[in-house]
Design an enzyme around this catalytic site. Sequence first.
Site, short mmCIF file in Angstrom:
data_model
loop_
_atom_site.label_atom_id
_atom_site.label_comp_id
_atom_site.label_asym_id
_atom_site.label_seq_id
_atom_site.Cartn_x
_atom_site.Cartn_y
_atom_site.Cartn_z
N PRO A 187 0.88 -1.01 0.04
CA PRO A 187 0.01 -0.06 0.09
C PRO A 187 0.96 1.22 -0.13
O PRO A 187 2.10 1.46 0.79
CB PRO A 187 -0.68 -0.03 1.28
CG PRO A 187 -0.80 -1.50 1.82
CD PRO A 187 0.66 -2.13 1.14
N GLU A 188 0.35 2.20 -0.91
CA GLU A 188 1.22 3.59 -0.85
C GLU A 188 0.30 4.62 -0.32
O GLU A 188 -0.61 4.25 0.29
CB GLU A 188 1.69 3.88 -2.39
CG GLU A 188 2.37 2.65 -3.02
CD GLU A 188 2.79 2.58 -4.53
OE1 GLU A 188 2.82 4.06 -4.94
OE2 GLU A 188 2.89 1.78 -5.06
N LYS A 226 3.70 6.20 4.27
CA LYS A 226 2.97 5.12 4.02
C LYS A 226 2.43 4.28 5.42
O LYS A 226 2.22 3.38 5.38
CB LYS A 226 3.79 3.86 3.47
CG LYS A 226 4.37 4.33 2.05
CD LYS A 226 5.09 3.21 1.17
CE LYS A 226 5.73 3.60 0.15
NZ LYS A 226 6.60 2.87 -0.60
N ARG A 248 12.55 -4.05 -7.68
CA ARG A 248 11.19 -3.71 -8.04
C ARG A 248 10.84 -3.90 -9.53
O ARG A 248 11.92 -3.47 -10.42
CB ARG A 248 11.10 -2.09 -7.80
CG ARG A 248 11.13 -1.70 -6.20
CD ARG A 248 11.26 -0.22 -6.24
NE ARG A 248 11.80 0.18 -5.01
CZ ARG A 248 11.12 0.44 -3.88
NH1 ARG A 248 9.65 0.14 -3.98
NH2 ARG A 248 11.41 0.76 -2.94
N ARG A 256 1.37 -12.33 5.73
CA ARG A 256 2.89 -12.40 5.43
C ARG A 256 3.76 -11.77 6.80
O ARG A 256 4.87 -12.09 6.90
CB ARG A 256 3.21 -12.02 4.13
CG ARG A 256 2.51 -12.66 3.19
CD ARG A 256 3.46 -12.46 1.65
NE ARG A 256 4.63 -12.60 1.90
CZ ARG A 256 5.30 -12.46 0.60
NH1 ARG A 256 4.91 -11.87 -0.32
NH2 ARG A 256 6.65 -12.73 0.70
#
Length: 350
Positions: free
Chosen positions: A2-3, A65, A265, A118
């Site tokens: 999530p950003e 974040k 990335r 996770r």
Amino acid sequence: MPELPEVETVARDLRRRLLPEGGGPGPVIVGARVSWTKTVRDGDSDSFAVAVAGRRIEAVGRRGKQVVVDLSDGAFLTIHLKMTGQLFVVPASLPVDPYERLALALDDGREIRFRDVRKFGRIGLYLADDDPFDGIGPEPLDDRFTLKAFRSRIRGRRARLKPLLVDQAFLAGVGNIYADEALWRAKLHPLRSARSLRPSDERALYRHIREILAEAVERRGSSIDDYTAPDGDGAMQERLDVYQRTGEACRRCGRPIRRIVIGIRATHFCSWCQRLPRSDQPAAAALLRTMTPTRGARVATRKATRWVELDADGALGRTSDEAARARARTARTRAAAAARRAAARAGSSA
Ligand SMILES: [Zn+2]
């Protein structure tokens, strides 16, 4: 992960669920249940449970974040969702989910539950004098983050645009999704160096970073992977132009969206719309050689008419197929023009 828009959505949903609409105090935390010790940032779940109990929830916000929950006496919680973290506010009587890592019991009979498959998510408790945000860059949607402020931050930076945009010390809250999207909208190659930007490029990048983030907040973020908010999923994933669209047609030019891996990335972009200036090509090609898993593909630069082209994925320009098709198209156009000229000459001499 999530950003900014996703975390902002989570914070707004939490605020709506925890605090009275017209203002006024929120519920008091009466206890904590920690099922995974590492979820507590400093790893001390007993001290956490003791220190958090008895504190009233006063505000819910976001920094970068992380969700920030202000508590009484200046203390605050930071909640970093990381890959799979989710927050829910539910009646305490609801059965506990096996993936729940931490829960805060409230004096109104509800619980804030942190579910995290996770286990990378972290919740920290800080006191008034602590500053866990030291070193985090400015908030891109803040009114104080003007074009002038952006320019003074980006000028003189030697970094490539993609790694720079996702660097939290440069700008807070931007990650993989919105960096790729902002660069596509601004027509800037992710491997372009910050110092190669002209003033008009800087303006475009600034505008598109803010626009894509604001639009994503309005659409409650992108529900990709495990992201969901207390009041449900987002819808921004339907509006993304490059992220996870590898091989699909670019919505501007129709050519396939490329994917390269920089560090860990994946980066998505259109190598046609997001042209790399000649001065940046050798360095970008060298970076790609070290960063892209080769999968047996040879990455080599080759001179083309307007830019240096890479074999393999065509990450810096066209693929050899596309180049061949373009050459064939040019040859056909030239032949047709020559035929027309010949016909016109024949007509005028007759
Ligand atoms: Zn394109």
